[in-house]
Design a protein around this motif. Structure first.
Motif, short mmCIF file in Angstrom:
data_model
loop_
_atom_site.label_atom_id
_atom_site.label_comp_id
_atom_site.label_asym_id
_atom_site.label_seq_id
_atom_site.Cartn_x
_atom_site.Cartn_y
_atom_site.Cartn_z
N LYS A 163 0.84 -1.19 0.00
CA LYS A 163 0.00 0.00 0.00
C LYS A 163 0.88 1.25 0.00
CE LYS A 163 -3.96 -2.12 2.33
NZ LYS A 163 -4.90 -2.04 3.47
N PHE A 164 0.56 2.18 -0.87
CA PHE A 164 1.35 3.39 -1.01
C PHE A 164 0.99 4.39 0.07
CE2 PHE A 164 1.80 7.72 -2.87
CZ PHE A 164 3.18 7.72 -2.99
N ASP A 165 1.99 4.78 0.86
CA ASP A 165 1.82 5.76 1.94
C ASP A 165 2.41 7.09 1.48
OD1 ASP A 165 2.30 7.37 4.27
OD2 ASP A 165 2.19 5.59 5.54
N PHE A 166 1.55 8.08 1.23
CA PHE A 166 2.00 9.36 0.67
C PHE A 166 2.97 10.08 1.59
CE2 PHE A 166 1.69 13.90 -0.23
CZ PHE A 166 1.72 13.95 -1.61
N TYR A 167 2.62 10.20 2.87
CA TYR A 167 3.48 10.92 3.81
C TYR A 167 4.80 10.19 4.03
CZ TYR A 167 4.79 13.40 8.16
OH TYR A 167 5.45 14.12 9.13
N ALA A 168 4.76 8.88 4.16
CA ALA A 168 5.99 8.10 4.36
C ALA A 168 6.91 8.22 3.15
CB ALA A 168 5.65 6.64 4.62
N SER A 169 6.34 8.37 1.97
CA SER A 169 7.14 8.45 0.74
C SER A 169 7.72 9.83 0.51
CB SER A 169 6.28 8.05 -0.47
OG SER A 169 5.83 6.72 -0.35
N TYR A 170 6.93 10.86 0.79
CA TYR A 170 7.33 12.21 0.39
C TYR A 170 7.62 13.17 1.54
CZ TYR A 170 6.10 10.87 -4.37
OH TYR A 170 6.05 10.24 -5.59
N GLY A 171 7.29 12.82 2.76
CA GLY A 171 7.64 13.67 3.90
C GLY A 171 9.14 13.64 4.14
N PHE A 172 9.70 14.76 4.53
CA PHE A 172 11.15 14.88 4.72
C PHE A 172 11.60 14.11 5.95
CE2 PHE A 172 14.73 17.51 6.51
CZ PHE A 172 15.70 17.04 5.63
N ASP A 173 12.53 13.21 5.78
CA ASP A 173 13.11 12.42 6.88
C ASP A 173 14.59 12.76 6.97
OD1 ASP A 173 14.15 10.59 8.64
OD2 ASP A 173 13.04 8.89 7.85
N PRO A 174 15.00 13.57 7.95
CA PRO A 174 16.41 13.98 8.04
C PRO A 174 17.37 12.80 8.13
CG PRO A 174 15.06 15.31 9.51
CD PRO A 174 14.19 14.20 9.01
N MET A 175 16.99 11.74 8.83
CA MET A 175 17.88 10.59 8.98
C MET A 175 18.10 9.87 7.66
SD MET A 175 18.86 10.64 12.08
CE MET A 175 19.60 9.02 12.30
N ARG A 176 17.16 10.00 6.76
CA ARG A 176 17.30 9.37 5.45
C ARG A 176 18.04 10.26 4.47
NH1 ARG A 176 11.77 7.50 2.70
NH2 ARG A 176 11.38 9.75 2.81
N SER A 177 17.97 11.57 4.68
CA SER A 177 18.45 12.50 3.66
C SER A 177 19.75 13.22 4.01
CB SER A 177 17.37 13.55 3.37
OG SER A 177 16.14 12.95 3.05
N MET A 178 20.06 13.38 5.30
CA MET A 178 21.20 14.20 5.69
C MET A 178 22.42 13.35 6.03
SD MET A 178 19.16 16.99 8.07
CE MET A 178 20.67 17.85 8.56
N LYS A 179 23.60 13.85 5.64
CA LYS A 179 24.84 13.13 5.90
C LYS A 179 25.29 13.29 7.36
CE LYS A 179 26.54 13.43 1.14
NZ LYS A 179 27.63 13.95 0.25
N ASN A 180 25.10 14.48 7.91
CA ASN A 180 25.46 14.74 9.30
C ASN A 180 24.38 14.13 10.20
OD1 ASN A 180 25.90 15.80 11.90
ND2 ASN A 180 26.71 17.73 11.10
N LYS A 181 24.61 12.92 10.68
CA LYS A 181 23.58 12.19 11.41
C LYS A 181 23.28 12.81 12.78
CE LYS A 181 22.88 9.43 8.07
NZ LYS A 181 21.66 9.65 7.24
N LYS A 182 24.26 13.45 13.39
CA LYS A 182 24.01 14.11 14.66
C LYS A 182 23.03 15.26 14.48
CE LYS A 182 26.30 16.32 18.61
NZ LYS A 182 27.60 16.75 19.19
N ARG A 183 23.29 16.06 13.46
CA ARG A 183 22.40 17.17 13.15
C ARG A 183 21.04 16.63 12.67
NH1 ARG A 183 19.59 21.43 13.91
NH2 ARG A 183 19.07 22.64 12.08
N ALA A 184 21.06 15.54 11.91
CA ALA A 184 19.83 14.95 11.41
C ALA A 184 18.95 14.45 12.54
CB ALA A 184 20.14 13.80 10.45
N LYS A 185 19.56 13.85 13.54
CA LYS A 185 18.80 13.33 14.67
C LYS A 185 18.13 14.45 15.44
CE LYS A 185 19.22 10.17 18.61
NZ LYS A 185 20.14 9.30 19.39
N GLN A 186 18.86 15.56 15.63
CA GLN A 186 18.30 16.70 16.33
C GLN A 186 17.14 17.31 15.53
OE1 GLN A 186 18.29 18.10 19.13
NE2 GLN A 186 17.43 20.13 18.72
N LEU A 187 17.33 17.47 14.22
CA LEU A 187 16.28 18.05 13.38
C LEU A 187 15.06 17.14 13.35
CD1 LEU A 187 15.30 20.24 11.49
CD2 LEU A 187 16.49 19.09 9.61
#
Length: 510
Positions: A163-187
């Motif tokens: 089942k296609f989940d719109f928010y799970a697919s297109y919502g911004f996930d810092p842990m998935r997108s950012m290289k700086n994981k410490k900053r990503a976790k905080q964001l």
């Protein structure tokens, strides 16, 4: 906001995995922001489905961008998409519309889900549409390319999640997108509760008798990936149980009475100020709660939609009494005033003044009347805002009585005389215009009187009686404040939590 047919639109900026920019910027390929899309829909449509279909098709053809998406060299994924609540009196339908820029920073991807007639839904700076039933066209609308980019980028794997989940697919996930994981976790933590806490609170306030709403865990928050206890898209409530006054109260909320109460604690100061300006250093790690009522709100509104009245008017039209309850400045310090979108009578001059700007004080501006009082309230929020709330509640009760009386009188008068719909709406609009200006005229001397009442550290009642604005004991006893730790040889400005207060030293008198 709303048009003459009773079609209303409300907006909330969202995070997304894509960004886009307007054609007049380098790297920009898009023509339409949510401002233009909303205006075009309100100009051309009378139903929710028309508005969503029109906005979606135009965005796909001409490209969608968000004003807060940063720039190509510094893209901002935390403010690159939009969510709209779209409600129509004509078809009696309410929808949530989510939209983001499409592939290669161009075009658009969008989806919309209908809110059940006996339910409430909340958007608070995030997408909320989850699983889309592509065969249920009564409940869902979507762009033709709604799954394409998610498949291409690996944001959706139909083998793992059929089942296609719109928010799970297109919502911004810092842990998935950012290289700086410490900053990503905080964001990620910031985003989780920035929207999630308000969703929890709105459901709690507007659905007090719903076991689902009252059992939501405020610590779950709201993120693209599904979690145990994730908040629902909508919650069913008793029909007609949510009234305009409930919406106004919700808009003024700072989590009072909960463990997240922003009027409590050291950050609120001795007088319980819930406002938290985000004036922190860029490298600072931490966060404050995000209240529903915010210090940086310029205006807010509650739209009450009604179907056009069925009547035999000589101009062949029917009056529409849909009402936009509009309040300038912070919701916790405003008066919500009624305006009729179907009336061509403009708001009073003070609501349209170009003399008063954020950078230029002017008593010709209605906004400055409310902002002036609200800014002064920060000197002793608990006391001064209580006066402001009492004043606004008194005025709003009076408005409710006056509005009902003039609507009844005008409708009856025109019905008996065979009047026209345009005449009815002109009379209603004129009443609303005069009412709004009278409230502004009443608010200015009230705001000035607050300065007289709360000044010099006193609460002045008359020329012979005043009380002190006392600091609360818990604040004075705090080592951070410096009152209880003051000694002749110091410290003079408080003691940090990780330091011991020095022993008291006697200073001999000469």
């Amino acid at each position: 906001m709303a048009n003459e047919a009773g079609l209303a639109v409300a907006e909330s900026s969202c995070t997304a995995n894509t960004v886009g920019w307007p054609v007049n910027k380098p790297g920009g390929y898009n023509l339409l922001s949510i401002n233009e899309l909303s205006k075009i829909a309100l100009e051309r449509c009378s139903t929710s489905r028309c508005a969503i279909s029109l906005m979606g098709s135009l965005a796909e053809k001409y490209g969608f961008y968000d004003d807060g998406a940063g720039s190509p060299d510094a893209p901002d994924y935390t403010n690159s998409a939009e969510a709209l609540a779209v409600v129509s009196a004509e078809d009696g339908e309410a929808w949530i519309f989510n939209i983001l820029t499409g592939d290669n920073n161009a075009s658009a991807i969008w989806a919309a889900q209908r809110v059940p007639d006996d339910a409430i839904s909340v958007i608070a700076n995030s997408f909320t549409i989850r699983e889309i039933d592509f065969d249920n066209h009564e409940t869902f609308m979507y762009s033709a390319n709604v799954t394409a980019l998610a498949l291409k980028m690996g944001w959706w794997d139909p083998q793992k999640d059929p089942k296609f989940d719109f928010y799970a697919s297109y919502g911004f996930d810092p842990m998935r997108s950012m290289k700086n994981k410490k900053r990503a976790k905080q964001l990620q933590r910031v985003l989780r509760y920035y929207s999630g806490r308000r969703m929890w609170r709105a459901f709690q306030l507007l659905a007090p008798n719903s076991s689902i709403a009252q059992s939501l865990d405020p610590l779950v928050g709201n993120l693209p990936r599904r979690m145990q206890g994730s908040y629902p898209f909508a919650i069913r409530v008793s029909r007609h149980s949510v009234r305009v006054d409930h919406m106004k109260a919700m808009m003024r909320d700072h989590y009072e009475g909960t463990r997240f109460d922003l009027t409590k604690g050291m950050a609120a100061g001795p007088y319980g100020d819930p406002n938290r300006p985000a004036n922190t250093a860029q490298q600072a790690v931490g966060q404050f709660e995000r209240a529903i009522s915010m210090h940086r709100t310029l205006w807010s509104f509650v739209v009450e939609v009604h179907k056009s009245l069925k009547s035999d008017m000589r101009d062949g039209t029917n009056p529409n009494l849909s009402t936009a309850w509009f309040g300038y400045d912070m919701p916790h310090g405003t008066v919500y005033l009624p305006f009729y979108p179907a009336s061509e009578i403009p708001p009073p001059r003070s609501f349209r003044s170009r003399l008063g700007l954020m950078s230029n004080f002017s008593m010709d501006s209605a906004w400055w009347a409310f902002n002036f009082a609200n800014q002064y309230a920060s000197t002793n929020f608990r006391a001064i805002n209580a006066d402001i709330r009492a004043k606004s509640e008194t005025i709003e009760r009076r408005i409710d009585e006056q509005k009902l009386a003039w609507e009844t009188s005008i409708l009856n008068s025109n019905s008996n005389s065979g009047g026209s719909s345009s005449s009815i709406m002109e009379q209603l609009g004129t009443r609303a215009q005069h009412l709004a200006q009278s409230v502004v005229d009443e608010w200015w001397p009230f705001a000035f009187q607050l300065m007289a009442k709360y000044g010099q550290g006193l609460v002045v009642y008359n020329e012979t009686y005043a009380e002190r604005q006392e600091y609360p004991a818990w604040w004075l006893d705090s080592r951070d404040v410096g009152f209880s730790t003051w000694q002749p040889n110091g410290p003079y400005h408080g003691v940090p939590d990780d330091e011991e207060a020095p022993e008291e030293v006697e200073i001999a008198l000469s």
